[in-house]
Scaffold this motif. Structure first.
Motif, mmCIF file in Angstrom:
data_model
loop_
_atom_site.group_PDB
_atom_site.id
_atom_site.type_symbol
_atom_site.label_atom_id
_atom_site.label_comp_id
_atom_site.label_asym_id
_atom_site.label_seq_id
_atom_site.Cartn_x
_atom_site.Cartn_y
_atom_site.Cartn_z
ATOM 1 N N PHE A 162 -67.222 3.096 -0.806
ATOM 2 C CA PHE A 162 -67.038 1.817 -0.118
ATOM 3 C C PHE A 162 -65.554 1.478 -0.012
ATOM 4 C CE2 PHE A 162 -71.515 0.440 -0.248
ATOM 5 C CZ PHE A 162 -71.574 -0.350 0.907
ATOM 6 N N ALA A 163 -64.823 1.634 -1.107
ATOM 7 C CA ALA A 163 -63.393 1.338 -1.085
ATOM 8 C C ALA A 163 -62.654 2.258 -0.118
ATOM 9 C CB ALA A 163 -62.813 1.466 -2.494
ATOM 10 N N ALA A 164 -63.043 3.539 -0.086
ATOM 11 C CA ALA A 164 -62.400 4.490 0.824
ATOM 12 C C ALA A 164 -62.676 4.117 2.278
ATOM 13 C CB ALA A 164 -62.897 5.905 0.541
ATOM 14 N N ALA A 165 -63.904 3.737 2.583
ATOM 15 C CA ALA A 165 -64.247 3.353 3.955
ATOM 16 C C ALA A 165 -63.493 2.094 4.361
ATOM 17 C CB ALA A 165 -65.750 3.148 4.082
ATOM 18 N N ALA A 166 -63.410 1.124 3.460
ATOM 19 C CA ALA A 166 -62.691 -0.112 3.759
ATOM 20 C C ALA A 166 -61.214 0.166 4.012
ATOM 21 C CB ALA A 166 -62.862 -1.117 2.620
ATOM 22 N N GLY A 167 -60.622 1.030 3.194
ATOM 23 C CA GLY A 167 -59.210 1.344 3.353
ATOM 24 C C GLY A 167 -58.891 2.066 4.639
ATOM 25 N N ARG A 168 -59.867 2.782 5.171
ATOM 26 C CA ARG A 168 -59.659 3.541 6.398
ATOM 27 C C ARG A 168 -60.175 2.814 7.638
ATOM 28 N NH1 ARG A 168 -60.006 6.751 2.246
ATOM 29 N NH2 ARG A 168 -59.087 8.836 2.207
ATOM 30 N N GLY A 169 -60.856 1.687 7.452
ATOM 31 C CA GLY A 169 -61.417 0.957 8.579
ATOM 32 C C GLY A 169 -62.512 1.729 9.280
ATOM 33 N N THR A 170 -63.322 2.430 8.513
ATOM 34 C CA THR A 170 -64.382 3.239 9.109
ATOM 35 C C THR A 170 -65.713 2.922 8.443
ATOM 36 O OG1 THR A 170 -64.945 5.484 9.797
ATOM 37 C CG2 THR A 170 -64.168 5.206 7.534
ATOM 38 N N LEU A 212 -69.632 3.892 6.628
ATOM 39 C CA LEU A 212 -70.110 4.629 5.455
ATOM 40 C C LEU A 212 -71.554 5.056 5.685
ATOM 41 C CD1 LEU A 212 -69.940 5.573 2.485
ATOM 42 C CD2 LEU A 212 -70.586 3.249 1.806
ATOM 43 N N ARG A 213 -71.811 6.362 5.547
ATOM 44 C CA ARG A 213 -73.174 6.904 5.575
ATOM 45 C C ARG A 213 -73.581 7.222 4.147
ATOM 46 N NH1 ARG A 213 -74.361 11.972 8.871
ATOM 47 N NH2 ARG A 213 -76.492 11.255 8.446
ATOM 48 N N VAL A 214 -74.643 6.600 3.692
ATOM 49 C CA VAL A 214 -75.149 6.838 2.350
ATOM 50 C C VAL A 214 -76.343 7.776 2.457
ATOM 51 C CG1 VAL A 214 -76.070 5.804 0.256
ATOM 52 C CG2 VAL A 214 -74.357 4.573 1.612
ATOM 53 N N ARG A 252 -75.457 -4.156 -3.116
ATOM 54 C CA ARG A 252 -74.560 -4.669 -4.154
ATOM 55 C C ARG A 252 -73.107 -4.676 -3.693
ATOM 56 N NH1 ARG A 252 -76.576 -1.374 -9.571
ATOM 57 N NH2 ARG A 252 -78.828 -1.755 -9.346
ATOM 58 N N TRP A 253 -72.763 -3.703 -2.821
ATOM 59 C CA TRP A 253 -71.371 -3.564 -2.401
ATOM 60 C C TRP A 253 -71.097 -4.141 -1.029
ATOM 61 C CZ3 TRP A 253 -68.218 -2.696 -6.099
ATOM 62 C CH2 TRP A 253 -68.669 -2.022 -7.239
ATOM 63 N N ARG A 254 -72.138 -4.448 -0.270
ATOM 64 C CA ARG A 254 -71.930 -5.002 1.070
ATOM 65 C C ARG A 254 -71.241 -6.360 1.016
ATOM 66 N NH1 ARG A 254 -77.391 -2.895 3.945
ATOM 67 N NH2 ARG A 254 -76.439 -1.240 5.201
ATOM 68 N N ASP A 255 -71.552 -7.162 -0.005
ATOM 69 C CA ASP A 255 -70.908 -8.470 -0.119
ATOM 70 C C ASP A 255 -69.410 -8.328 -0.367
ATOM 71 O OD1 ASP A 255 -73.303 -9.738 0.285
ATOM 72 O OD2 ASP A 255 -73.713 -10.066 -1.854
ATOM 73 N N LYS A 256 -69.019 -7.311 -1.156
ATOM 74 C CA LYS A 256 -67.598 -7.116 -1.444
ATOM 75 C C LYS A 256 -66.871 -6.494 -0.259
ATOM 76 C CE LYS A 256 -64.433 -5.085 -4.831
ATOM 77 N NZ LYS A 256 -64.307 -4.344 -6.113
ATOM 78 N N VAL A 302 -67.391 -3.073 6.189
ATOM 79 C CA VAL A 302 -67.805 -1.674 6.257
ATOM 80 C C VAL A 302 -69.217 -1.574 6.831
ATOM 81 C CG1 VAL A 302 -68.287 0.424 4.937
ATOM 82 C CG2 VAL A 302 -66.340 -1.030 4.302
ATOM 83 N N ALA A 303 -69.326 -0.984 8.017
ATOM 84 C CA ALA A 303 -70.642 -0.737 8.619
ATOM 85 C C ALA A 303 -71.324 0.383 7.846
ATOM 86 C CB ALA A 303 -70.486 -0.360 10.086
#
Length: 280
Positions: free
Chosen positions: A172-180, A182-184, A208-212, A216-217
């Motif tokens: 999640f942090a990596a996706a947020a930092g890159r503006g891209t 996340l596929r789980v 749990r992480w979507r709120d933070k 991140v789509a």
């Protein structure tokens, strides 16, 4: 971010893979504001003396001078390409794995190329990268595969274990930092009601992480194939695949030597192995 912040450490040996790892780390430093530390682990060569004369061995100082020159030139070139990223370079005596694992205690990330030479002589993906990934005290990124598109998503492999939860947080942090996005991906070789349970449980983890990270789509994918096959396939459209170093459930019995190792050998993009969260 202050230059005293835990750095991104690059294991360097002047190979093509190490140069790719350094470029990845410098890009990450530019995004995060973190300093980058290039570490050339130097297992000191020795020359053999004449029989009966002391000393029997003595250090090859010329080899260290060459290593020093390589590091100085590499740091200068990288600074020119990324002038805003604090970068240091050092030659450290010792075996690569031991040096990098020790450095990982105070590091945000350790970044390695897919193959090594020189200071990592003869150490392919199966030795240095796997050993560091197994024992490091922070996430390890192994840079391999193609040059990913900047807008490609992050892929996270999860299974509900504590290690996978750390991997999800990192992803999640990596996706947020890159503006891209996340596929789980959850590998769950079950169908019917139990497959629905897997999907619901994974969606709950993601929530749990979507709120933070509301920016991140995120999408959840339940895959009936074996975990390594599902994640290697997903790497084809990703810029980074993130996994925990151990797992259970969908990854039952899959330690670093199986799922993560298969990714380190076969993924089509860089792979992050998370067994401890990074130092802040």
């Amino acid at each position: 971010m202050p230059e005293s912040a835990p750095p991104i450490v690059v294991g360097f040996d002047a190979s093509d893979g190490a140069h790719a790892a350094l470029r990845w780390a410098m890009d990450e430093g530019a995004r995060s504001g973190r300093p980058v530390s290039l570490v050339f682990a130097f297992d000191w060569p020795v020359n053999t003396g004449v029989a009966g004369l002391a000393p029997a061995f003595w250090p090859d100082y010329g080899a260290q001078e060459e290593a020093d020159e390589v590091v100085v030139a590499t740091v200068a070139e990288a600074r020119q390409a990324h002038p805003g990223v604090p970068l240091t370079g050092t030659v450290v005596p010792g075996a690569a794995t031991a040096v990098l694992v020790e450095r990982s205690r105070q590091s945000h990330l350790v970044v390695l190329g897919g193959r090594g030479a020189g200071g990592f002589a003869g150490q392919l993906i199966g030795s240095t990268s796997i050993s560091v990934s197994t024992h490091a005290h922070c996430p390890v990124v192994v840079v391999r595969g193609r040059e990913p598109a900047a807008n490609a998503p992050i892929v996270a492999g999860v299974d509900g274990s504590d290690y996978a939860l750390m991997a999800l947080e990192f992803a999640f942090a990596a996706a947020a930092g890159r503006g891209t996005g996340l596929r789980v991906v959850r590998a769950a070789e079950r169908s019917g009601t139990r497959g629905d349970e897997d999907r619901a449980a994974t969606a709950e983890l993601v929530a749990r992480w979507r709120d933070k990270y509301p920016q991140v789509a995120t999408s959840v994918h339940i895959d009936s194939r074996p975990p390594a096959e599902a994640l290697v396939d997903a790497s084809g459209g990703a810029q980074l695949v993130v996994v925990g170093s151990r797992g259970r459930g969908g990854f039952r019995g899959m330690l670093l030597g199986s799922v993560s190792q298969q990714l380190l050998y076969h993924a089509d993009c860089p792979v992050a192995v998370v067994r401890e969260l990074p130092a802040r």
